[in-house]
Design an enzyme around this catalytic site. Structure first.
Site, mmCIF file in Angstrom:
data_model
loop_
_atom_site.group_PDB
_atom_site.id
_atom_site.type_symbol
_atom_site.label_atom_id
_atom_site.label_comp_id
_atom_site.label_asym_id
_atom_site.label_seq_id
_atom_site.Cartn_x
_atom_site.Cartn_y
_atom_site.Cartn_z
ATOM 1 N N THR A 48 41.744 3.515 41.613
ATOM 2 C CA THR A 48 41.549 3.961 40.240
ATOM 3 C C THR A 48 40.239 4.751 40.177
ATOM 4 O OG1 THR A 48 40.210 2.079 39.457
ATOM 5 C CG2 THR A 48 42.602 1.775 39.506
ATOM 6 N N CYS A 49 39.857 5.184 38.975
ATOM 7 C CA CYS A 49 38.599 5.925 38.861
ATOM 8 C C CYS A 49 37.393 5.037 39.160
ATOM 9 C CB CYS A 49 38.471 6.545 37.482
ATOM 10 S SG CYS A 49 38.508 5.334 36.134
#
Length: 414
Positions: A48-49
């Protein structure tokens, strides 16, 4: 097999590093196949980020270093090894449960990570790299996270300044169908526009010092009307709500240029302030500024932290049950093989006796039932003993002994 974790997240690496080590689906597949090459057949990648993490099962400690080398070699970014964290067994399972429940997130208790973990497992399973053990651990983490969210509702305590501002706005002045002016075209203003749409605001005007920036915002919010910055006071007189979020170094709505003609609520999301504090002296004006919002955010953050502490008890109990299952899992194949051996003996004995003695249908069923019950009774205590061994060494010793005594074979690594 043992459960392991390694990865990098927002706590130990900034965004410039994390951007370099994100996984596309193609890179995930590449990683899976390289891991399979060193004997690691169960892998899940959570990318994910805020995190780039590997969850996997391994057979020996040498595979821990090998999987880390694969991770480092996957990316051109040099020297990422210094940012990598890893742990195994109990700590790794605990970490996965914490991550899935949102307790390791940048926004404590957020809900999005739960869906991301589900997607990561689905991808791994679809590609054939999540089997019984990994499915069990991740699904247990997901089940526990759902229970935590239902019980404690951590995410319902907002900590986002923009969202809290809109919530306070909603309390004072029902946003639905209201006429709104948004001043500014940066990220905070865009976020405010999204929240306003969620609350079904009516007509929305947008003004910015730079018309081109306002035009870019309109690409996402096509229904808003762009006005010139100089028109703001004129339009403001028609509005029920004014949200200001500029980066101006000075006040952009001054008391001397604006006299409210009806009840109006201002939401000032800027630092330094956009809205003249003197406006709050007018009885027709409600003013919400960052001082109020930050106090609410701070209180909500403290409450979230307390709820997280309470939820840790639930997570700890669920994690222990998963660890118990993982510990017993290596003996399942031996127990199943032992039961299959009994079934084989029952079938052979029944077949022999039915050829020698002429049994009726009722006697045939009774004979098979008695044979099966007798043999199951004989192996009942050994099976219970196999399920309650205390160390992996005992498991290995008993496994070998049972397989030798009963002449059974189980798959390697089980």
């Amino acid at each position: 097999m043992q459960f392991g974790f390694l990865g990098i997240d927002y706590k130990n690496a900034d965004l410039t590093i994390r951007d370099e080590i994100s996984f596309t689906d193609q890179k995930k597949l590449e990683f899976f196949h390289k891991a399979e090459g060193i004997g690691v057949e169960q892998v899940m990648i959570l990318s994910t980020c805020n995190r780039s993490e590997i969850y996997y099962f391994f057979d020996d400690e040498q595979q821990i270093k090998k999987i880390q080398n694969i991770y480092c070699d996957m990316f051109d970014k040099a020297e990422i090894e210094q940012y990598i964290r890893h742990c195994e067994e109990d700590k790794a399972v605990s970490y996965l449960f914490q991550v899935t429940a949102g307790l390791e997130s940048m926004v404590l208790g957020e809900d999005q990570i739960l869906g991301q973990v589900k997607d990561a497992l689905d991808f791994s399973r679809t590609m054939g790299f999540s089997k019984k053990e990994l499915n069990k651990v991740v699904r247990d983490a997901i089940t526990c996270a759902k229970k935590v969210k239902t019980t404690f509702r951590i995410s319902e305590k907002p900590v986002s300044v923009g969202y809290i501002g809109i919530c306070e706005l909603q309390k004072i002045c029902d946003i639905k169908d209201k006429m709104v002016l948004v001043i500014g075209s940066g990220d905070t203003a865009v976020l405010a526009l999204r929240y306003l749409q969620e609350y079904e605001a009516g007509k929305i005007y947008l003004c910015s010092r730079t018309l081109a920036h306002a035009g870019n915002v309109q690409k996402e919010f096509q229904e808003i009307e762009i006005i010139s910055y100089e028109q703001r006071y004129e339009i403001m007189k028609q509005c029920d709500i004014v949200v200001s979020a500029t980066s101006a170094p000075h006040v952009v709505v001054k008391q001397e240029y604006y006299t409210p003609e009806k009840q109006v609520t201002f939401l000032d999301l800027a630092t330094p302030r956009d809205i003249d504090p003197k406006l709050s002296d007018d009885s027709k004006v409600n003013l919400i500024n960052l001082d109020t919002i930050k106090e609410i955010s701070k209180a909500n953050q403290s409450e979230r932290e307390e709820l997280c502490r309470q939820s840790n008890t639930m997570i700890s109990k669920a994690k222990e049950e998963t660890m118990q299952w993982l510990f017993q899992a290596p003996m399942e194949e031996t127990i199943r093989s032992l039961q299959e051996k009994c079934t084989e003996i029952v079938e052979d004995s029944y077949s022999y006796l039915s050829r020698k003695i002429d049994f009726g249908t009722r006697e045939q069923k009774l004979l098979k039932k008695v044979l099966n019950a007798s043999l199951q009774r004989m192996i009942k205590e050994p099976i219970q003993e196999l399920k309650h061994l205390e160390t992996r060494q005992e498991q290995a010793d008993y496994k070998k002994m049972v397989e030798q005594l009963f002449g059974i074979e189980t798959k390697k690594g089980k």
